[in-house]
Design a protein around this motif. Structure first.
Motif, PDB file in Angstrom:
ATOM      1  N   ALA A   1      27.946  38.136  47.127  1.00 16.31           N
ATOM      2  CA  ALA A   1      28.842  38.486  46.382  1.00 16.31           C
ATOM      3  C   ALA A   1      29.619  39.586  46.342  1.00 16.31           C
ATOM      4  O   ALA A   1      30.757  39.889  45.966  1.00 16.31           O
ATOM      5  CB  ALA A   1      27.933  38.388  44.895  1.00 16.31           C
ATOM      6  N   ALA A   2      28.718  40.987  46.493  1.00 17.04           N
ATOM      7  CA  ALA A   2      29.398  42.124  46.739  1.00 17.04           C
ATOM      8  C   ALA A   2      30.197  42.350  47.785  1.00 17.04           C
ATOM      9  O   ALA A   2      31.349  42.670  47.775  1.00 17.04           O
ATOM     10  CB  ALA A   2      28.221  42.940  46.657  1.00 17.04           C
ATOM     11  N   ASP A   3      29.690  41.657  49.105  1.00 23.38           N
ATOM     12  CA  ASP A   3      30.717  41.521  49.995  1.00 23.38           C
ATOM     13  C   ASP A   3      32.018  40.880  49.868  1.00 23.38           C
ATOM     14  O   ASP A   3      33.131  41.173  50.528  1.00 23.38           O
ATOM     15  CB  ASP A   3      30.017  41.313  51.420  1.00 23.38           C
ATOM     16  N   ALA A   4      31.979  39.745  49.326  1.00 23.17           N
ATOM     17  CA  ALA A   4      33.074  38.781  49.022  1.00 23.17           C
ATOM     18  C   ALA A   4      34.159  39.341  48.181  1.00 23.17           C
ATOM     19  O   ALA A   4      35.123  38.919  48.232  1.00 23.17           O
ATOM     20  CB  ALA A   4      32.261  37.256  48.467  1.00 23.17           C
ATOM     21  N   ASP A   5      33.612  40.178  47.080  1.00 19.24           N
ATOM     22  CA  ASP A   5      34.816  40.891  46.031  1.00 19.24           C
ATOM     23  C   ASP A   5      34.168  42.254  46.209  1.00 19.24           C
ATOM     24  O   ASP A   5      33.610  42.726  44.993  1.00 19.24           O
ATOM     25  CB  ASP A   5      34.739  39.997  44.860  1.00 19.24           C
ATOM     26  N   PRO A   6      34.361  43.106  46.957  1.00 14.94           N
ATOM     27  CA  PRO A   6      34.250  44.414  47.092  1.00 14.94           C
ATOM     28  C   PRO A   6      34.949  45.293  45.763  1.00 14.94           C
ATOM     29  O   PRO A   6      34.583  46.546  45.472  1.00 14.94           O
ATOM     30  CB  PRO A   6      34.739  44.964  48.476  1.00 14.94           C
ATOM     31  N   THR A   7      35.844  44.708  45.076  1.00 18.75           N
ATOM     32  CA  THR A   7      36.438  45.205  44.004  1.00 18.75           C
ATOM     33  C   THR A   7      35.918  44.871  42.763  1.00 18.75           C
ATOM     34  O   THR A   7      36.422  45.259  41.671  1.00 18.75           O
ATOM     35  CB  THR A   7      38.002  44.993  44.045  1.00 18.75           C
ATOM     36  N   ASP A   8      34.890  43.969  42.655  1.00 15.30           N
ATOM     37  CA  ASP A   8      34.249  43.579  41.421  1.00 15.30           C
ATOM     38  C   ASP A   8      33.022  44.527  40.883  1.00 15.30           C
ATOM     39  O   ASP A   8      32.043  44.501  41.779  1.00 15.30           O
ATOM     40  CB  ASP A   8      33.812  42.350  41.598  1.00 15.30           C
ATOM     41  N   PRO A   9      33.134  45.410  39.951  1.00 16.92           N
ATOM     42  CA  PRO A   9      32.200  46.494  39.576  1.00 16.92           C
ATOM     43  C   PRO A   9      31.003  45.706  39.254  1.00 16.92           C
ATOM     44  O   PRO A   9      29.866  46.165  39.640  1.00 16.92           O
ATOM     45  CB  PRO A   9      32.710  47.423  38.343  1.00 16.92           C
ATOM     46  N   GLU A  10      31.056  44.549  38.596  1.00 20.09           N
ATOM     47  CA  GLU A  10      29.572  43.931  38.160  1.00 20.09           C
ATOM     48  C   GLU A  10      28.995  43.184  39.598  1.00 20.09           C
ATOM     49  O   GLU A  10      27.530  43.443  39.371  1.00 20.09           O
ATOM     50  CB  GLU A  10      30.005  42.738  37.240  1.00 20.09           C
ATOM     51  N   ALA A  11      29.669  42.820  40.333  1.00 18.60           N
ATOM     52  CA  ALA A  11      29.158  42.485  41.602  1.00 18.60           C
ATOM     53  C   ALA A  11      28.415  43.763  42.516  1.00 18.60           C
ATOM     54  O   ALA A  11      27.134  43.474  42.879  1.00 18.60           O
ATOM     55  CB  ALA A  11      29.932  41.892  42.605  1.00 18.60           C
ATOM     56  N   GLN A  12      28.855  44.668  42.299  1.00 17.33           N
ATOM     57  CA  GLN A  12      28.445  45.950  43.032  1.00 17.33           C
ATOM     58  C   GLN A  12      27.233  46.355  42.178  1.00 17.33           C
ATOM     59  O   GLN A  12      26.071  46.703  42.798  1.00 17.33           O
ATOM     60  CB  GLN A  12      29.514  47.137  43.168  1.00 17.33           C
ATOM     61  N   TYR A  13      27.063  46.432  40.773  1.00 18.61           N
ATOM     62  CA  TYR A  13      26.198  46.686  40.060  1.00 18.61           C
ATOM     63  C   TYR A  13      24.794  45.858  40.327  1.00 18.61           C
ATOM     64  O   TYR A  13      23.968  46.258  40.318  1.00 18.61           O
ATOM     65  CB  TYR A  13      26.594  46.779  38.668  1.00 18.61           C
ATOM     66  N   ALA A  14      25.269  44.631  40.356  1.00 13.88           N
ATOM     67  CA  ALA A  14      24.173  43.430  40.235  1.00 13.88           C
ATOM     68  C   ALA A  14      23.302  43.774  41.550  1.00 13.88           C
ATOM     69  O   ALA A  14      22.231  43.541  41.901  1.00 13.88           O
ATOM     70  CB  ALA A  14      24.807  42.130  40.182  1.00 13.88           C
ATOM     71  N   TYR A  15      23.992  43.901  42.608  1.00 15.74           N
ATOM     72  CA  TYR A  15      23.457  44.267  43.854  1.00 15.74           C
ATOM     73  C   TYR A  15      22.648  45.492  43.907  1.00 15.74           C
ATOM     74  O   TYR A  15      21.707  45.443  44.486  1.00 15.74           O
ATOM     75  CB  TYR A  15      24.432  44.248  45.076  1.00 15.74           C
ATOM     76  N   GLY A  16      23.070  46.370  43.274  1.00 12.72           N
ATOM     77  CA  GLY A  16      22.271  47.577  43.169  1.00 12.72           C
ATOM     78  C   GLY A  16      21.069  47.637  42.220  1.00 12.72           C
ATOM     79  O   GLY A  16      20.023  47.979  42.987  1.00 12.72           O
TER      80      GLY A  16
END
Length: 372
Positions: A133-148
Protein backbone atom coordinates in the motif's frame (compact mmCIF):
# COMPACT_ATOMS: atom_id res chain seq x y z
CA UNK A 1 -26.77 30.17 19.86
CA UNK A 2 -25.67 26.55 19.61
CA UNK A 3 -22.64 25.61 21.65
CA UNK A 4 -19.50 24.50 19.83
CA UNK A 5 -19.01 20.76 19.95
CA UNK A 6 -15.94 19.23 21.60
CA UNK A 7 -14.03 15.96 21.69
CA UNK A 8 -13.77 14.24 25.08
CA UNK A 9 -10.43 12.56 25.78
CA UNK A 10 -11.01 8.82 26.43
CA UNK A 11 -8.09 8.72 28.90
CA UNK A 12 -8.56 11.76 31.14
CA UNK A 13 -11.97 13.22 30.22
CA UNK A 14 -10.58 16.60 29.10
CA UNK A 15 -12.59 18.60 26.54
CA UNK A 16 -10.69 19.31 23.32
CA UNK A 17 -11.42 21.39 20.24
CA UNK A 18 -13.01 19.48 17.33
CA UNK A 19 -9.96 19.79 15.08
CA UNK A 20 -7.46 18.49 17.63
CA UNK A 21 -6.12 14.99 17.09
CA UNK A 22 -4.41 14.61 20.48
CA UNK A 23 -5.61 15.56 23.96
CA UNK A 24 -4.30 18.95 25.10
CA UNK A 25 -3.78 17.61 28.65
CA UNK A 26 -2.44 14.05 28.42
CA UNK A 27 -1.58 13.61 24.72
CA UNK A 28 -3.93 10.66 24.17
CA UNK A 29 -5.19 10.13 20.61
CA UNK A 30 -8.63 11.62 19.93
CA UNK A 31 -9.04 9.68 16.69
CA UNK A 32 -11.96 7.63 18.00
CA UNK A 33 -13.55 10.33 20.18
CA UNK A 34 -16.91 11.49 18.76
CA UNK A 35 -18.01 15.11 18.69
CA UNK A 36 -20.36 15.95 21.57
CA UNK A 37 -22.05 19.09 22.82
CA UNK A 38 -20.76 20.55 26.12
CA UNK A 39 -22.85 19.40 29.05
CA UNK A 40 -23.98 16.22 27.29
CA UNK A 41 -22.52 13.07 28.95
CA UNK A 42 -20.50 10.88 26.64
CA UNK A 43 -19.39 7.30 26.90
CA UNK A 44 -15.78 8.46 26.64
CA UNK A 45 -15.96 10.75 29.64
CA UNK A 46 -18.03 8.33 31.67
CA UNK A 47 -15.45 5.61 31.33
CA UNK A 48 -12.34 7.76 31.43
CA UNK A 49 -9.66 6.64 33.83
CA UNK A 50 -7.00 8.91 35.33
CA UNK A 51 -4.17 9.38 32.89
CA UNK A 52 -0.66 8.27 33.74
CA UNK A 53 0.45 11.62 32.44
CA UNK A 54 3.24 12.37 29.88
CA UNK A 55 4.65 9.16 31.12
CA UNK A 56 4.43 8.26 32.03
CA UNK A 57 6.54 8.46 31.52
CA UNK A 58 7.93 7.37 32.16
CA UNK A 59 8.96 8.26 37.73
CA UNK A 60 12.57 8.89 38.79
CA UNK A 61 14.11 8.59 42.28
CA UNK A 62 16.08 11.78 42.74
CA UNK A 63 18.44 12.69 45.59
CA UNK A 64 18.73 15.96 47.47
CA UNK A 65 21.90 17.13 45.86
CA UNK A 66 21.19 16.25 42.22
CA UNK A 67 17.86 16.06 40.40
CA UNK A 68 17.46 15.17 36.75
CA UNK A 69 14.49 16.43 34.76
CA UNK A 70 11.80 13.76 34.66
CA UNK A 71 11.69 11.43 31.61
CA UNK A 72 10.13 12.15 28.26
CA UNK A 73 6.43 12.63 27.77
CA UNK A 74 4.50 9.55 29.03
CA UNK A 75 7.78 7.59 29.05
CA UNK A 76 8.18 8.03 25.27
CA UNK A 77 4.93 6.17 24.69
CA UNK A 78 4.58 5.02 21.11
CA UNK A 79 0.96 4.85 20.10
CA UNK A 80 1.24 1.16 19.18
CA UNK A 81 3.66 -0.71 21.48
CA UNK A 82 4.91 -4.03 20.29
CA UNK A 83 2.41 -6.05 22.27
CA UNK A 84 -0.69 -4.03 21.53
CA UNK A 85 -2.31 -2.70 18.37
CA UNK A 86 -5.09 -0.20 18.86
CA UNK A 87 -8.20 -1.01 16.81
CA UNK A 88 -8.76 2.73 16.37
CA UNK A 89 -5.20 3.77 15.62
CA UNK A 90 -6.08 4.63 12.06
CA UNK A 91 -9.56 6.02 12.60
CA UNK A 92 -10.39 9.24 10.79
CA UNK A 93 -12.14 10.65 13.86
CA UNK A 94 -15.57 10.82 12.26
CA UNK A 95 -14.47 12.77 9.16
CA UNK A 96 -15.98 11.35 5.99
CA UNK A 97 -13.26 10.58 3.49
CA UNK A 98 -13.91 10.82 -0.26
CA UNK A 99 -13.88 7.52 -2.14
CA UNK A 100 -10.45 6.61 -3.48
CA UNK A 101 -9.65 7.52 -7.02
CA UNK A 102 -9.64 4.58 -9.43
CA UNK A 103 -5.84 4.62 -9.54
CA UNK A 104 -5.64 4.19 -5.75
CA UNK A 105 -8.28 1.48 -5.33
CA UNK A 106 -5.67 -1.26 -5.25
CA UNK A 107 -3.57 0.62 -2.67
CA UNK A 108 -6.66 1.24 -0.53
CA UNK A 109 -7.50 -2.46 -0.63
CA UNK A 110 -3.97 -3.39 0.42
CA UNK A 111 -4.17 -0.82 3.22
CA UNK A 112 -7.50 -2.15 4.52
CA UNK A 113 -6.31 -5.75 4.39
CA UNK A 114 -3.01 -4.87 6.02
CA UNK A 115 -4.70 -3.02 8.87
CA UNK A 116 -7.05 -5.92 9.48
CA UNK A 117 -4.11 -8.31 9.68
CA UNK A 118 -2.19 -5.96 11.99
CA UNK A 119 -5.14 -5.55 14.36
CA UNK A 120 -5.53 -9.32 14.63
CA UNK A 121 -1.87 -9.85 15.44
CA UNK A 122 -0.77 -11.23 12.07
CA UNK A 123 2.22 -8.92 11.87
CA UNK A 124 4.28 -10.66 9.19
CA UNK A 125 1.29 -10.85 6.85
CA UNK A 126 0.35 -7.24 7.54
CA UNK A 127 3.85 -6.04 6.68
CA UNK A 128 3.55 -7.38 3.14
CA UNK A 129 0.15 -5.74 2.55
CA UNK A 130 1.04 -2.42 4.15
CA UNK A 131 4.35 -2.18 2.30
CA UNK A 132 2.47 -2.75 -0.92
CA UNK A 133 0.00 0.00 0.00
CA UNK A 134 2.80 2.42 0.89
CA UNK A 135 4.72 1.66 -2.32
CA UNK A 136 1.59 1.86 -4.49
CA UNK A 137 0.72 5.37 -3.26
CA UNK A 138 3.83 7.07 -1.84
CA UNK A 139 1.92 10.35 -1.50
CA UNK A 140 -0.64 8.90 0.96
CA UNK A 141 0.45 9.80 4.52
CA UNK A 142 -1.96 7.31 6.08
CA UNK A 143 -0.40 4.45 4.13
CA UNK A 144 3.10 5.52 5.16
CA UNK A 145 2.02 5.82 8.78
CA UNK A 146 0.25 2.45 8.79
CA UNK A 147 3.31 0.74 7.36
CA UNK A 148 5.36 2.50 10.03
CA UNK A 149 3.10 1.07 12.72
CA UNK A 150 3.59 -2.45 11.39
CA UNK A 151 7.35 -1.95 11.25
CA UNK A 152 7.36 -0.73 14.86
CA UNK A 153 5.37 -3.73 16.05
CA UNK A 154 7.71 -6.05 14.14
CA UNK A 155 10.74 -4.53 15.86
CA UNK A 156 12.10 -2.45 12.98
CA UNK A 157 12.13 0.85 14.88
CA UNK A 158 14.43 2.71 12.52
CA UNK A 159 12.22 1.76 9.59
CA UNK A 160 9.13 2.81 11.52
CA UNK A 161 10.65 6.21 12.31
CA UNK A 162 11.39 6.82 8.65
CA UNK A 163 7.74 6.13 7.74
CA UNK A 164 6.41 8.30 10.59
CA UNK A 165 8.62 11.13 9.41
CA UNK A 166 7.47 10.67 5.82
CA UNK A 167 3.82 10.75 6.91
CA UNK A 168 4.50 13.97 8.82
CA UNK A 169 6.27 15.46 5.80
CA UNK A 170 3.28 14.65 3.60
CA UNK A 171 0.80 15.99 6.15
CA UNK A 172 2.67 18.50 8.35
CA UNK A 173 -0.51 19.62 10.13
CA UNK A 174 -1.06 16.19 11.67
CA UNK A 175 -0.40 16.13 15.41
CA UNK A 176 -0.57 12.33 15.37
CA UNK A 177 2.17 11.87 12.78
CA UNK A 178 4.48 14.43 14.37
CA UNK A 179 3.88 13.01 17.86
CA UNK A 180 4.76 9.45 16.91
CA UNK A 181 7.77 10.62 14.91
CA UNK A 182 8.96 12.52 17.98
CA UNK A 183 8.40 9.60 20.35
CA UNK A 184 10.07 7.11 18.02
CA UNK A 185 13.09 9.39 17.58
CA UNK A 186 13.33 9.82 21.37
CA UNK A 187 13.19 6.06 21.87
CA UNK A 188 16.04 5.65 19.40
CA UNK A 189 18.12 8.36 21.08
CA UNK A 190 17.93 10.69 18.07
CA UNK A 191 17.57 13.94 20.00
CA UNK A 192 17.78 16.32 17.03
CA UNK A 193 15.08 14.44 15.12
CA UNK A 194 12.86 14.26 18.20
CA UNK A 195 13.26 18.00 18.86
CA UNK A 196 12.35 18.81 15.26
CA UNK A 197 9.19 16.69 15.43
CA UNK A 198 8.08 18.14 18.78
CA UNK A 199 8.57 21.65 17.42
CA UNK A 200 6.45 20.75 14.39
CA UNK A 201 3.76 19.33 16.69
CA UNK A 202 3.73 22.49 18.81
CA UNK A 203 3.48 24.65 15.69
CA UNK A 204 0.19 22.89 15.00
CA UNK A 205 -1.11 22.55 18.56
CA UNK A 206 0.91 24.90 20.81
CA UNK A 207 -1.16 24.42 23.97
CA UNK A 208 0.03 20.87 24.68
CA UNK A 209 1.72 20.59 28.11
CA UNK A 210 2.99 17.06 27.48
CA UNK A 211 4.78 18.03 24.28
CA UNK A 212 6.21 21.16 25.92
CA UNK A 213 7.57 19.03 28.77
CA UNK A 214 9.07 16.45 26.42
CA UNK A 215 10.74 19.14 24.33
CA UNK A 216 12.04 20.84 27.49
CA UNK A 217 13.63 17.57 28.60
CA UNK A 218 15.35 17.15 25.24
CA UNK A 219 16.70 20.69 25.01
CA UNK A 220 17.89 20.52 28.63
CA UNK A 221 19.79 17.33 27.84
CA UNK A 222 21.43 19.29 25.03
CA UNK A 223 22.50 22.00 27.50
CA UNK A 224 19.93 24.72 26.82
CA UNK A 225 18.52 25.20 30.32
CA UNK A 226 17.03 28.60 29.55
CA UNK A 227 14.83 27.32 26.73
CA UNK A 228 13.84 24.39 28.92
CA UNK A 229 12.72 26.84 31.61
CA UNK A 230 10.77 28.89 29.05
CA UNK A 231 9.02 25.80 27.67
CA UNK A 232 8.13 24.55 31.15
CA UNK A 233 6.86 27.99 32.14
CA UNK A 234 4.40 27.78 29.24
CA UNK A 235 3.42 24.25 30.27
CA UNK A 236 2.76 25.32 33.87
CA UNK A 237 0.63 28.23 32.66
CA UNK A 238 -1.54 25.68 30.87
CA UNK A 239 -1.61 23.21 33.78
CA UNK A 240 -0.76 25.16 36.97
CA UNK A 241 -1.65 22.35 39.36
CA UNK A 242 0.71 19.75 37.87
CA UNK A 243 3.25 18.46 40.39
CA UNK A 244 5.56 17.11 37.68
CA UNK A 245 5.52 20.27 35.59
CA UNK A 246 6.14 22.54 38.57
CA UNK A 247 8.94 20.28 39.84
CA UNK A 248 10.60 20.16 36.43
CA UNK A 249 10.24 23.92 36.06
CA UNK A 250 11.70 24.55 39.51
CA UNK A 251 14.76 22.46 38.78
CA UNK A 252 15.28 24.17 35.41
CA UNK A 253 15.07 27.53 37.20
CA UNK A 254 17.63 26.34 39.74
CA UNK A 255 20.00 25.46 36.92
CA UNK A 256 19.91 29.03 35.58
CA UNK A 257 20.33 30.65 38.98
CA UNK A 258 16.74 31.70 39.69
CA UNK A 259 16.52 30.24 43.16
CA UNK A 260 13.59 32.34 44.40
CA UNK A 261 11.46 31.44 41.37
CA UNK A 262 12.48 27.80 41.76
CA UNK A 263 11.38 27.83 45.41
CA UNK A 264 8.00 29.27 44.38
CA UNK A 265 7.52 26.48 41.84
CA UNK A 266 8.45 23.81 44.39
CA UNK A 267 5.91 25.32 46.79
CA UNK A 268 3.21 25.14 44.12
CA UNK A 269 4.02 21.46 43.67
CA UNK A 270 3.67 20.88 47.41
CA UNK A 271 0.39 22.78 47.52
CA UNK A 272 -0.96 20.39 44.89
CA UNK A 273 0.48 17.32 46.61
CA UNK A 274 2.07 17.52 50.09
CA UNK A 275 3.54 14.05 49.46
CA UNK A 276 5.67 15.30 46.56
CA UNK A 277 9.01 14.03 47.89
CA UNK A 278 11.30 15.51 45.25
CA UNK A 279 9.76 18.98 45.51
CA UNK A 280 9.99 18.95 49.31
CA UNK A 281 13.58 17.69 49.34
CA UNK A 282 14.73 20.30 46.83
CA UNK A 283 12.94 23.08 48.69
CA UNK A 284 14.57 21.98 51.96
CA UNK A 285 17.94 22.22 50.22
CA UNK A 286 17.20 25.70 48.87
CA UNK A 287 16.15 26.94 52.30
CA UNK A 288 19.31 25.51 53.88
CA UNK A 289 21.57 27.09 51.25
CA UNK A 290 19.84 30.43 51.81
CA UNK A 291 20.73 30.24 55.48
CA UNK A 292 17.20 29.51 56.66
CA UNK A 293 17.85 26.37 58.72
CA UNK A 294 14.67 26.78 60.76
CA UNK A 295 12.54 27.01 57.61
CA UNK A 296 14.25 23.92 56.21
CA UNK A 297 13.56 21.96 59.38
CA UNK A 298 9.94 23.14 59.41
CA UNK A 299 9.47 21.78 55.90
CA UNK A 300 10.90 18.43 56.95
CA UNK A 301 8.69 18.25 60.04
CA UNK A 302 5.62 19.11 57.98
CA UNK A 303 6.42 16.19 55.70
CA UNK A 304 6.93 13.85 58.63
CA UNK A 305 3.64 14.85 60.23
CA UNK A 306 1.71 14.54 56.97
CA UNK A 307 3.08 11.11 56.02
CA UNK A 308 5.41 9.56 58.61
CA UNK A 309 5.76 6.40 56.52
CA UNK A 310 7.09 8.30 53.52
CA UNK A 311 10.87 7.78 53.33
CA UNK A 312 11.94 11.09 51.75
CA UNK A 313 11.46 13.37 54.78
CA UNK A 314 13.49 10.98 56.97
CA UNK A 315 16.41 11.29 54.57
CA UNK A 316 16.11 15.08 54.56
CA UNK A 317 15.94 15.06 58.35
CA UNK A 318 19.09 12.94 58.57
CA UNK A 319 21.01 15.32 56.32
CA UNK A 320 19.94 18.37 58.31
CA UNK A 321 20.79 16.74 61.64
CA UNK A 322 24.20 15.68 60.39
CA UNK A 323 24.91 19.22 59.17
CA UNK A 324 23.89 20.55 62.59
CA UNK A 325 26.36 18.27 64.37
CA UNK A 326 23.92 15.68 65.75
CA UNK A 327 25.43 12.37 64.55
CA UNK A 328 23.41 10.00 66.72
CA UNK A 329 20.07 11.54 65.76
CA UNK A 330 21.18 11.71 62.12
CA UNK A 331 22.13 8.03 62.14
CA UNK A 332 18.70 7.11 63.54
CA UNK A 333 16.99 9.10 60.77
CA UNK A 334 19.15 7.47 58.09
CA UNK A 335 18.25 4.03 59.46
CA UNK A 336 14.53 4.89 59.42
CA UNK A 337 14.84 5.98 55.79
CA UNK A 338 16.50 2.67 54.93
CA UNK A 339 13.81 0.74 56.78
CA UNK A 340 11.09 2.47 54.79
CA UNK A 341 12.94 2.28 51.45
CA UNK A 342 15.15 -0.84 51.64
CA UNK A 343 15.39 -1.11 47.85
CA UNK A 344 16.28 2.53 47.23
CA UNK A 345 19.50 3.01 45.20
CA UNK A 346 21.15 4.82 48.10
CA UNK A 347 19.90 2.56 50.92
CA UNK A 348 23.11 0.55 51.28
CA UNK A 349 25.31 3.65 51.27
CA UNK A 350 23.17 5.36 53.88
CA UNK A 351 23.20 2.28 56.11
CA UNK A 352 26.98 2.53 56.03
CA UNK A 353 26.77 6.25 56.71
CA UNK A 354 24.61 5.62 59.76
CA UNK A 355 27.12 3.09 61.10
CA UNK A 356 29.97 5.54 60.59
CA UNK A 357 28.10 8.30 62.43
CA UNK A 358 27.30 5.97 65.32
CA UNK A 359 30.94 4.91 65.50
CA UNK A 360 32.18 8.49 65.51
CA UNK A 361 29.79 9.41 68.31
CA UNK A 362 30.72 6.45 70.54
CA UNK A 363 32.81 7.39 73.59
CA UNK A 364 36.47 6.48 73.41
CA UNK A 365 37.46 3.48 75.57
CA UNK A 366 39.00 4.30 78.92
CA UNK A 367 42.81 4.01 78.98
CA UNK A 368 44.21 0.89 80.62
CA UNK A 369 46.38 1.73 83.64
CA UNK A 370 49.76 0.07 83.80
CA UNK A 371 50.26 -2.41 86.61
CA UNK A 372 52.40 -1.04 89.46
Amino acid sequence: MAQQQVRICPACGTRNKPAWEFCVKCGESLADSPLVSPGVPSSASASAQPSAGAGSTVGLVVGLVALALVGAWAASRISLPRDQVSPTAFSTGGVTQPPPAPSSVEAASELDEGLTLLRTGQVAESLERLKAAADADPTDPEAQYAYGQALWVSGDRAGALARYQEAARLEPQSVRYNADAAKAASALGLRADAIASYRALLDVQPDTPGALRALATLVAEGGDQREAADLLTRAVELEPGSVKLNTDLAYALERIGRGADAAAAYRRALESDPAAEVARARLVELEWKAGRADAAMQLVNEGLRAQPEQPGPHRSLAILLERQGQPVAAAAAYREYCRLAPNAPDAKALEQRAAALESSAAPAPAPVEAAS
